[in-house]
Design a protein around this motif. Structure first.
Motif: not given
Length: 223
Positions: A196-197, A200-202, A204
């Motif tokens: 999952r991310p 801040s989504g940058q 894994w």
């Protein structure tokens, strides 16, 4: 691995550790580790921020490994109760003995020569029912979303070391020898895992388990 680069990075890396998205990521990793997990390996411990979070889980033993002597010194100052080993994660980890109930590997995989080989080595060091928790920057990762989540105005207190980190990261992003993976690429390297991310989504966050799952409430095996 270029140890000179990481020795320099060690002097300013803790500016990154003060970013709120980084702090959240460390907490996410720690939540995947059971209480009193037995032996824990922090593979690529860096300056010891994740090692400190692992110590709060009260393991029987923490082994912290890194190739950079500067990183190890900084981690040891924060976490004197851990066992420290200078080890190259591009190798076979012969310097690190035994198997582990939990192995964590935070933002290290991307900088290694052969991520598939390293993952195979780490998986081979898991005890039955053990767990590997790792984070790694994703393909197309950028600093902008991380800075925005932290708050641009809140950066002034540590802007100078963060600028140095930015210069180093810019060099890393321009170097073709680093591995920034898609979710599918990481899944292919790791095998069956939850991915999952985070950050801040940058990046894994991946969790791989062998055999019976660990009960995260008390560290026992689930039958």
């Amino acid at each position: 691995m270029n140890t000179a680069l990481w020795d320099v990075y060690a002097r300013c890396y803790d500016a990154v550790a003060r970013l709120r998205p980084y702090e959240k990521m460390v907490l996410e990793i720690a939540r995947e580790v059971p209480e009193r997990p037995g032996r824990v390996l922090d593979a690529g411990c860096g300056t010891g921020n994740l090692t400190r979070a692992l110590a709060a889980k009260h393991p029987r033993e923490i082994v912290a490994a890194d190739l950079s002597a500067a990183m190890l010194r900084r981690s040891q100052r924060k976490n004197p109760g851990a066992t420290y080993v200078r080890a190259d994660l591009d190798g076979d980890l012969a310097e690190v003995s035994g198997v582990f109930d939990v192995i964590v590997c935070g933002h290290v995989l991307y900088a290694l020569a052969d991520p598939a080989r390293t993952l195979a080595t780490l998986k081979s060091r898991l005890a039955p029912g053990g767990r590997l928790v790792l984070t790694t920057p994703r393909a197309g990762a950028r600093m902008g979303p991380i800075v925005r989540e932290h708050g641009i105005l809140a950066l002034w207190r540590f802007i100078l070391p963060l600028l140095v980190v930015g210069v180093i990261n810019a060099r890393i992003l321009r170097t073709s020898s680093y591995h920034f993976l898609t979710r599918d690429e990481l899944s292919g390297l790791l095998g069956a895992a939850e991915i999952r991310p985070t950050y801040s989504g940058q990046s894994w966050l991946a969790v791989y388990s062998t055999g019976p799952e660990l009960d995260l409430t008390n560290g026992s095996r689930l039958s």
